[in-house]
Design a protein around this motif. Structure first.
Motif, PDB file in Angstrom:
ATOM      1  N   HIS A 103     -97.973 -67.728  53.125  1.00  0.00           N
ATOM      2  CA  HIS A 103     -96.828 -68.574  53.466  1.00  0.00           C
ATOM      3  C   HIS A 103     -97.283 -69.771  54.293  1.00  0.00           C
ATOM      4  N   ASP A 104     -98.068 -69.518  55.320  1.00  0.00           N
ATOM      5  CA  ASP A 104     -98.538 -70.596  56.196  1.00  0.00           C
ATOM      6  C   ASP A 104     -99.392 -71.604  55.428  1.00  0.00           C
ATOM      7  N   LEU A 105    -100.250 -71.119  54.539  1.00  0.00           N
ATOM      8  CA  LEU A 105    -101.071 -72.006  53.721  1.00  0.00           C
ATOM      9  C   LEU A 105    -100.191 -72.871  52.833  1.00  0.00           C
ATOM     10  N   MET A 106     -99.186 -72.258  52.205  1.00  0.00           N
ATOM     11  CA  MET A 106     -98.303 -72.997  51.314  1.00  0.00           C
ATOM     12  C   MET A 106     -97.528 -74.068  52.096  1.00  0.00           C
ATOM     13  N   VAL A 107     -97.045 -73.725  53.278  1.00  0.00           N
ATOM     14  CA  VAL A 107     -96.320 -74.701  54.100  1.00  0.00           C
ATOM     15  C   VAL A 107     -97.251 -75.856  54.470  1.00  0.00           C
ATOM     16  N   LEU A 110     -97.763 -78.090  51.433  1.00  0.00           N
ATOM     17  CA  LEU A 110     -96.575 -78.890  51.112  1.00  0.00           C
ATOM     18  C   LEU A 110     -96.371 -80.009  52.126  1.00  0.00           C
ATOM     19  N   LEU A 111     -96.658 -79.740  53.390  1.00  0.00           N
ATOM     20  CA  LEU A 111     -96.579 -80.788  54.403  1.00  0.00           C
ATOM     21  C   LEU A 111     -97.637 -81.869  54.136  1.00  0.00           C
ATOM     22  N   ALA A 112     -98.829 -81.444  53.748  1.00  0.00           N
ATOM     23  CA  ALA A 112     -99.926 -82.385  53.510  1.00  0.00           C
ATOM     24  C   ALA A 112     -99.637 -83.323  52.342  1.00  0.00           C
ATOM     25  N   VAL A 113     -98.848 -82.863  51.374  1.00  0.00           N
ATOM     26  CA  VAL A 113     -98.539 -83.734  50.230  1.00  0.00           C
ATOM     27  C   VAL A 113     -97.238 -84.504  50.445  1.00  0.00           C
ATOM     28  N   ARG A 117     -90.747 -80.630  56.851  1.00  0.00           N
ATOM     29  CA  ARG A 117     -90.945 -79.237  57.244  1.00  0.00           C
ATOM     30  C   ARG A 117     -89.863 -78.314  56.683  1.00  0.00           C
ATOM     31  N   GLU A 118     -88.607 -78.716  56.761  1.00  0.00           N
ATOM     32  CA  GLU A 118     -87.520 -77.845  56.298  1.00  0.00           C
ATOM     33  C   GLU A 118     -87.668 -77.511  54.814  1.00  0.00           C
ATOM     34  N   THR A 119     -87.956 -78.518  53.997  1.00  0.00           N
ATOM     35  CA  THR A 119     -88.141 -78.286  52.559  1.00  0.00           C
ATOM     36  C   THR A 119     -89.392 -77.456  52.311  1.00  0.00           C
ATOM     37  N   ALA A 120     -90.468 -77.767  53.031  1.00  0.00           N
ATOM     38  CA  ALA A 120     -91.720 -77.021  52.860  1.00  0.00           C
ATOM     39  C   ALA A 120     -91.521 -75.545  53.185  1.00  0.00           C
ATOM     40  N   GLU A 121     -90.839 -75.251  54.286  1.00  0.00           N
ATOM     41  CA  GLU A 121     -90.590 -73.849  54.662  1.00  0.00           C
ATOM     42  C   GLU A 121     -89.749 -73.149  53.603  1.00  0.00           C
ATOM     43  N   ALA A 122     -88.695 -73.816  53.132  1.00  0.00           N
ATOM     44  CA  ALA A 122     -87.807 -73.202  52.134  1.00  0.00           C
ATOM     45  C   ALA A 122     -88.537 -72.974  50.811  1.00  0.00           C
ATOM     46  N   LEU A 127     -92.767 -69.944  46.435  1.00  0.00           N
ATOM     47  CA  LEU A 127     -94.075 -70.300  45.889  1.00  0.00           C
ATOM     48  C   LEU A 127     -95.184 -69.375  46.362  1.00  0.00           C
ATOM     49  N   GLU A 128     -95.089 -68.898  47.591  1.00  0.00           N
ATOM     50  CA  GLU A 128     -96.160 -68.071  48.149  1.00  0.00           C
ATOM     51  C   GLU A 128     -96.410 -66.807  47.334  1.00  0.00           C
ATOM     52  N   HIS A 129     -95.394 -66.320  46.661  1.00  0.00           N
ATOM     53  CA  HIS A 129     -95.530 -65.073  45.899  1.00  0.00           C
ATOM     54  C   HIS A 129     -96.050 -65.299  44.486  1.00  0.00           C
ATOM     55  N   HIS A 130     -95.946 -66.518  43.999  1.00  0.00           N
ATOM     56  CA  HIS A 130     -96.256 -66.781  42.600  1.00  0.00           C
ATOM     57  C   HIS A 130     -97.543 -67.563  42.391  1.00  0.00           C
ATOM     58  N   ALA A 131     -98.097 -68.108  43.438  1.00  0.00           N
ATOM     59  CA  ALA A 131     -99.356 -68.834  43.302  1.00  0.00           C
ATOM     60  C   ALA A 131    -100.507 -67.837  43.204  1.00  0.00           C
ATOM     61  N   SER A 132    -101.406 -68.088  42.294  1.00  0.00           N
ATOM     62  CA  SER A 132    -102.564 -67.204  42.127  1.00  0.00           C
ATOM     63  C   SER A 132    -103.528 -67.371  43.293  1.00  0.00           C
ATOM     64  N   GLU A 133    -104.419 -66.422  43.425  1.00  0.00           N
ATOM     65  CA  GLU A 133    -105.451 -66.524  44.461  1.00  0.00           C
ATOM     66  C   GLU A 133    -106.313 -67.766  44.225  1.00  0.00           C
ATOM     67  N   ARG A 134    -106.553 -68.097  42.980  1.00  0.00           N
ATOM     68  CA  ARG A 134    -107.339 -69.287  42.649  1.00  0.00           C
ATOM     69  C   ARG A 134    -106.619 -70.547  43.126  1.00  0.00           C
ATOM     70  N   THR A 135    -105.310 -70.613  42.897  1.00  0.00           N
ATOM     71  CA  THR A 135    -104.525 -71.764  43.342  1.00  0.00           C
ATOM     72  C   THR A 135    -104.532 -71.846  44.862  1.00  0.00           C
ATOM     73  N   LEU A 136    -104.329 -70.717  45.529  1.00  0.00           N
ATOM     74  CA  LEU A 136    -104.322 -70.715  46.991  1.00  0.00           C
ATOM     75  C   LEU A 136    -105.673 -71.151  47.551  1.00  0.00           C
ATOM     76  N   ALA A 137    -106.751 -70.704  46.922  1.00  0.00           N
ATOM     77  CA  ALA A 137    -108.090 -71.108  47.370  1.00  0.00           C
ATOM     78  C   ALA A 137    -108.282 -72.614  47.183  1.00  0.00           C
ATOM     79  N   THR A 138    -107.746 -73.155  46.095  1.00  0.00           N
ATOM     80  CA  THR A 138    -107.834 -74.592  45.857  1.00  0.00           C
ATOM     81  C   THR A 138    -107.043 -75.356  46.913  1.00  0.00           C
ATOM     82  N   PHE A 139    -105.846 -74.861  47.243  1.00  0.00           N
ATOM     83  CA  PHE A 139    -105.045 -75.486  48.303  1.00  0.00           C
ATOM     84  C   PHE A 139    -105.805 -75.453  49.629  1.00  0.00           C
TER      85      PHE A 139
END
Length: 150
Positions: A103-107, A110-113, A117-122, A127-139
Motif C-alpha cells: 500500500h505504501d509503495l503504491m501511494v 501515485l504521488l510521484a506521478v 494524496r487523497e486520490t493516491a490513498e483511495a 491497486l495494491e492487491h492487483h499489481a504483480s510483484e514484478r510491477t511493484l518491483a518496477t515501481f
C-alpha cells in the motif's frame, strides 16, 4: 469492416484465462489483506480491534465481519479472545505487514506521478492487491531512481 491497426489482438485463450484467474485470486486475497491490515492498524493506533470497529470502518455489517473473521481464523490469520477483541497470529501479522508495504509503495508511486494524496490513498486500496510483484518491483526501482536524483 477491417480491424483498426491500433486495436490489440486477444491473447491466446489459456493466457487470457490465466490473467482472469489471477485477478479472481487477487480479489479473494484482497479481503483477507484488508481485514488483517485494518486489525493491525487498530491494534497499533487504538490498542484494540473489535468487530464493531471493523464493520464501521469497512462499511459492512457486523454479520459480514463475523463471517469474514471466522474465515480468517480458519486460515490461521486471526485469533479472538473473549471480551478482548481480535488479534493477529504471526501469519496474520506477516500478511498485514506485506499489505502495508505494498500500500505504501503504491501511494508513493501515485504521488510521484502527480496524483494528490487523497486520490493516491483511495486508488492504492484497490491497486495494491492487483499489481504483480514484478510491477511493484518496477515501481520501487522507479521511486529509488527518482529519490536518488532529488
Amino acid at each position: 469492416m477491417p480491424k483498426s491497426t491500433t486495436s490489440r489482438l486477444l491473447p491466446p485463450a489459456d493466457d487470457h484465462a490465466a490473467r482472469f484467474l489471477r485477478q479472481r485470486e487477487a480479489d479473494r486475497a484482497a479481503v483477507a489483506e484488508d481485514y488483517v491490515e485494518l486489525i493491525a492498524d487498530l491494534l497499533r493506533e487504538e490498542g484494540e480491534a473489535r468487530a464493531v470497529d471493523l464493520a464501521r470502518r469497512m462499511g459492512v455489517s457486523q454479520a459480514t465481519v463475523t463471517a469474514t473473521v471466522a474465515r480468517l481464523q480458519r486460515a490461521g490469520l486471526v485469533e479472538t479472545k473473549p471480551y478482548r477483541g481480535l488479534f493477529l497470529t504471526r501469519a496474520g501479522d506477516a500478511m498485514a505487514e506485506a499489505a502495508k508495504r505494498r500500500h505504501d509503495l503504491m501511494v508513493r508511486f501515485l504521488l510521484a506521478v502527480g496524483l494528490d494524496r487523497e486520490t493516491a490513498e483511495a486508488d492504492a486500496e484497490g491497486l495494491e492487491h492487483h499489481a504483480s510483484e514484478r510491477t511493484l518491483a518496477t515501481f520501487a526501482r522507479f521511486l529509488a531512481e527518482q529519490e536518488s536524483k532529488a
